[in-house]
Design a protein around this motif. Structure first.
Motif, short mmCIF file in Angstrom:
data_model
loop_
_atom_site.label_atom_id
_atom_site.label_comp_id
_atom_site.label_asym_id
_atom_site.label_seq_id
_atom_site.Cartn_x
_atom_site.Cartn_y
_atom_site.Cartn_z
N MET A 1 0.84 -1.19 0.00
CA MET A 1 0.00 0.00 0.00
C MET A 1 0.88 1.24 0.00
SD MET A 1 -2.53 1.30 3.00
CE MET A 1 -1.20 2.08 3.88
N ALA A 2 0.81 2.05 -1.05
CA ALA A 2 1.60 3.27 -1.12
C ALA A 2 0.91 4.35 -0.31
CB ALA A 2 1.76 3.71 -2.56
N HIS A 40 5.48 -1.86 2.65
CA HIS A 40 4.14 -1.48 3.10
C HIS A 40 3.93 0.03 3.03
CE1 HIS A 40 0.38 -2.22 5.23
NE2 HIS A 40 0.63 -1.10 5.92
N THR A 41 4.99 0.79 3.34
CA THR A 41 4.85 2.26 3.35
C THR A 41 5.09 2.86 1.97
OG1 THR A 41 7.17 2.43 4.06
CG2 THR A 41 5.48 2.51 5.78
N GLY A 42 5.50 2.02 1.00
CA GLY A 42 5.62 2.48 -0.38
C GLY A 42 6.89 3.22 -0.73
N VAL A 43 7.90 3.27 0.17
CA VAL A 43 9.13 3.98 -0.19
C VAL A 43 10.01 3.15 -1.13
CG1 VAL A 43 9.25 5.45 1.86
CG2 VAL A 43 10.33 3.21 1.91
N VAL A 44 9.79 1.84 -1.15
CA VAL A 44 10.49 0.98 -2.12
C VAL A 44 9.41 0.20 -2.87
CG1 VAL A 44 12.16 -0.88 -2.44
CG2 VAL A 44 12.47 0.74 -0.56
N PRO A 75 7.36 7.34 5.35
CA PRO A 75 6.08 7.96 5.70
C PRO A 75 5.04 6.87 5.96
CG PRO A 75 6.38 8.01 3.33
CD PRO A 75 7.58 7.31 3.90
N PHE A 76 4.19 7.07 6.96
CA PHE A 76 3.14 6.09 7.25
C PHE A 76 1.85 6.83 7.57
CE2 PHE A 76 0.85 3.60 10.58
CZ PHE A 76 0.39 2.59 9.75
N THR A 77 0.81 6.53 6.83
CA THR A 77 -0.47 7.18 7.06
C THR A 77 -1.35 6.31 7.94
OG1 THR A 77 -0.34 8.27 4.91
CG2 THR A 77 -2.51 8.16 5.94
N SER A 179 4.24 -12.09 10.59
CA SER A 179 5.09 -12.91 9.73
C SER A 179 5.80 -11.94 8.79
CB SER A 179 4.28 -13.92 8.94
OG SER A 179 5.09 -14.49 7.93
N ALA A 180 7.08 -11.68 9.06
CA ALA A 180 7.83 -10.74 8.22
C ALA A 180 7.98 -11.28 6.80
CB ALA A 180 9.21 -10.49 8.83
N LYS A 181 7.86 -12.60 6.65
CA LYS A 181 8.01 -13.21 5.33
C LYS A 181 6.79 -12.91 4.45
CE LYS A 181 8.90 -17.72 3.22
NZ LYS A 181 9.07 -19.16 3.50
N THR A 182 5.59 -13.06 5.03
CA THR A 182 4.37 -12.87 4.23
C THR A 182 3.81 -11.46 4.36
OG1 THR A 182 2.94 -13.57 6.07
CG2 THR A 182 3.77 -15.30 4.60
N GLY A 183 4.22 -10.72 5.38
CA GLY A 183 3.71 -9.35 5.58
C GLY A 183 2.53 -9.30 6.53
N GLU A 184 2.07 -10.45 7.05
CA GLU A 184 0.93 -10.49 7.96
C GLU A 184 1.25 -9.74 9.27
OE1 GLU A 184 -1.52 -13.80 10.61
OE2 GLU A 184 -0.21 -14.48 9.00
N GLY A 185 0.38 -8.84 9.66
CA GLY A 185 0.54 -8.15 10.94
C GLY A 185 1.48 -6.94 10.93
N VAL A 186 2.07 -6.61 9.78
CA VAL A 186 3.05 -5.51 9.73
C VAL A 186 2.37 -4.16 10.00
CG1 VAL A 186 4.65 -4.23 8.23
CG2 VAL A 186 4.68 -6.73 8.26
#
Length: 621
Positions: A1-2, A40-44, A75-77, A179-186
């Motif tokens: 999500m950007a 997740h924050t869209g910077v990369v 940045p995080f909204t 899960s840092a691998k799948t992105g769950e809960g980040v």
């Protein structure tokens, strides 16, 4: 999500800034969690993304470990119900996990207000988890407990959430699961950072004060300095002053890392960024120094970092003596990036000119040596690592010994060696093997605590010299890889230590000398003498290899002479002619033995003094 575009640096309200780091034991997923946060924050974007994005060095990527802390601004909204939400600036610092790089962690904590304590849901709390937690509590940071790797089949999140809650002092349901691998809960973790971590506090309209927490040397741009602004602001083209040295420079560029360097007009209270002044002199940007404005300087510097004391010493010598100036320059530049490295010039009769270097541990030593060889194209020999001893003589004098060649001769009253408090976390099945290992390494049991029904924390006082070399490997092999180790220096104790010299044809070779406990002196002497017998090529004369304590020889091996065939031209005839030639050869060998000098090839030094790959194995386990 950007996310929507973040406010520009310098215009950011400090209440919208959150500075935090990720701390954990080795291989619990710090760098992977940082990767997911960047995505997740869209910077990369997905196209530019790669694993271990913040690990910039090749050696980090190859070994799968973090060596240098890396700061990045994202940045995080945060959504506030129906409206568009509020955009916060998060300054994230990814830290190393290995005990040798604890100094990097402590520097990162000083630039933060909060810390994510990451624990592997399959392995649970380990020794370095505890060590990093205590560092964060000492720095008065807010700790957010997080369980990672919940997607693994062997994960036990409920069990380890209870352990972690008990340790941090919260309820098990407060422990976040990701899960840092799948992105769950980040996203939940980023929300927790915004809600729970305090914004930075500072005075905006006063003299600028910023703490240098890292520096790096760029061939084209000179020294790049990373700072955390505490008070005031630093603007482009300002004149700045280093408070410890008094040096004044003009800022050619100021900016933030997001995750690549981005120029800015200025950076203000609570922001983390970089400065470039065009300075080529590496000693002018000391880590821990305070940067202020030259026109309106601050009067009081910020509290610096506690300087690390080296735990292990070893000599580094260039294979080619002409590379000595290059090695000195390389160490200068590396020290800028690695403030824990210490060095001073040293001369060895066997190896020539080099440097005596101080390291925080064996892995630190291996990483420094490998970086010198890769980044500066040097071929190096390192001597056997040893620790610092204090020797009291009977005449009342005292000697500090960082190198076996400095060990004094004469009547010695006492020898003091450094000791550490070691913490071993292990499953209860391996208590016996762990205690047996610590006893054989001259350890003293301090106590034991059960963290749960099947995990125990064992505390020992151990001599540093006994654990820096191969203790970790022995611990892993006895516990099938399940135990973890952390240690901290606690002082010194007196011990029955002796210097073992290696003599080649009666002449001591300083590069092979070592200080060992009297009980281990014989086995050390025998092992090294046998190793050298295999490594040193045969000479024209017989060469004795002796291990000695003072004047007493404790072990001996002999390299047999090469026998030239002087009878090759004799065929048939009288035996007395052959005997005469053999006797003549014998006399010549005797004379040669008196004046002969043993030639030891460089390869033999490298092989005899090699420390193996234990550090690399440690990092991977």
């Amino acid at each position: 999500m950007a996310s929507p575009a973040a406010p520009q640096p310098g215009a950011t309200d400090p209440t919208l800034i959150r500075n935090f780091c990720i701390i954990a034991h080795i291989d619990h997923g710090k760098s992977t969690l940082a990767d997911r946060m960047l995505q997740h924050t869209g910077v990369v974007d997905d196209r530019a993304m790669r694993a271990q994005y913040l690990d910039r060095m090749d050696i980090e990527r190859e070994r799968g470990i973090t060596i240098k802390s890396q700061a990045v601004r994202v940045p995080f909204t945060k959504q506030n119900g129906d409206d568009a939400g509020t955009t916060y600036i998060l300054n994230l610092i990814d830290t190393p996990g290995h005990v040798d790089f604890t100094y990097e962690v402590s520097r990162s904590l000083a630039a933060c207000e909060g810390a994510i304590l990451l624990v592997d849901a399959a392995q649970g709390i380990e020794a370095q988890t505890l060590a990093n937690l205590y560092l964060a509590l000492e720095a008065d940071l807010h700790v957010i407990p997080v369980l990672n790797k919940i997607d693994l089949p062997s994960a036990q999140p409920d069990k380890f959430a209870e352990e972690l809650a008990h340790l941090v002092g919260c309820e098990p349901e407060d422990v976040l699961r990701v899960s840092a691998k799948t992105g769950e809960g980040v996203e939940a973790v980023l929300d927790a950072v915004v809600e729970q971590v305090d914004p930075p506090v500072g005075v905006a309209d006063t003299s600028a004060r910023a703490m240098i927490f890292d520096s790096v040397y760029d061939t084209y741009r000179g020294v790049v300095t990373y700072v955390r602004v505490v008070d005031g602001h630093l603007s482009h083209r300002d004149k700045i002053k280093m408070m410890s040295t008094g040096a004044v420079h003009e800022m050619l560029e100021v900016g933030v890392i997001s995750p690549e360097p981005k120029k800015a007009d200025r950076i203000g209270v609570g922001e983390v960024g970089y400065l470039i002044t065009g300075v080529k002199e590496v000693r002018q940007s000391r880590v821990g120094d305070t940067v202020t404005s030259a026109n309106k300087p601050a009067t009081d510097p910020l509290g610096g970092y506690r300087h690390p004391n080296p735990m292990v010493f070893a000599g580094l010598y260039p294979m080619d003596g002409d590379d000595y100036p290059t090695l000195r320059e390389a160490l200068d530049k590396l020290q800028l990036n690695d403030a824990a490295l210490q060095y001073e010039p040293e001369t060895s009769g066997a190896l020539g000119f080099g440097f005596r270097c101080g390291f925080l541990g064996l892995l630190h030593m291996e990483i420094v040596r490998e970086r010198l060889e890769r980044e500066f194209n040097l071929d190096l020999i390192s001597t056997t690592p040893n620790v610092v001893y204090r020797v009291d003589m009977e005449d009342g004098s005292e000697h500090v010994v960082t190198n076996p060649s400095e060990y004094p001769t004469g009547k010695i009253a006492a020898v003091h060696e450094p000791v550490v408090r070691a913490t071993v976390l292990t499953p209860t099945d391996y208590i016996g093997p762990v205690m047996d290992l610590c006893q054989t390494r001259r350890g003293t049991l301090l106590g034991m605590d059960y963290l749960s029904s099947d995990r125990v924390e064992i505390r020992y006082t151990l001599p540093l010299a006994e654990i820096v070399f191969d203790f970790f490997d022995a611990l892993k092999s006895r516990t099938k890889g399940y135990a973890s180790l952390d240690y901290e220096a606690t002082g010194e104790q007196s011990a029955d230590l002796v210097k073992v010299d290696i003599l080649l044809q009666g002449d001591p070779v300083d590069a092979f000398s070592a200080i060992v406990h009297r009980d281990n002196a014989y086995s050390y002497g025998v092992a090294l003498a046998q190793k050298l017998k295999e490594l040193i090529p045969r000479q024209q004369f017989e060469v004795p290899i002796q291990a000695a304590i003072g004047a007493r020889v404790i072990a001996r091996e002999t390299i047999r002479a090469i026998r030239k065939d002087v009878l090759a031209k004799c065929y048939g005839g009288d035996i007395s002619r052959k005997r005469k030639l053999l006797e003549k050869q014998k006399e010549g060998k005797k004379r040669m033995k008196m004046v002969g000098r043993v030639e030891v090839p460089q390869e033999a030094f490298v092989a005899a003094l090699s420390t193996g790959d234990s550090g690399g194995e440690k990092a991977k386990k």
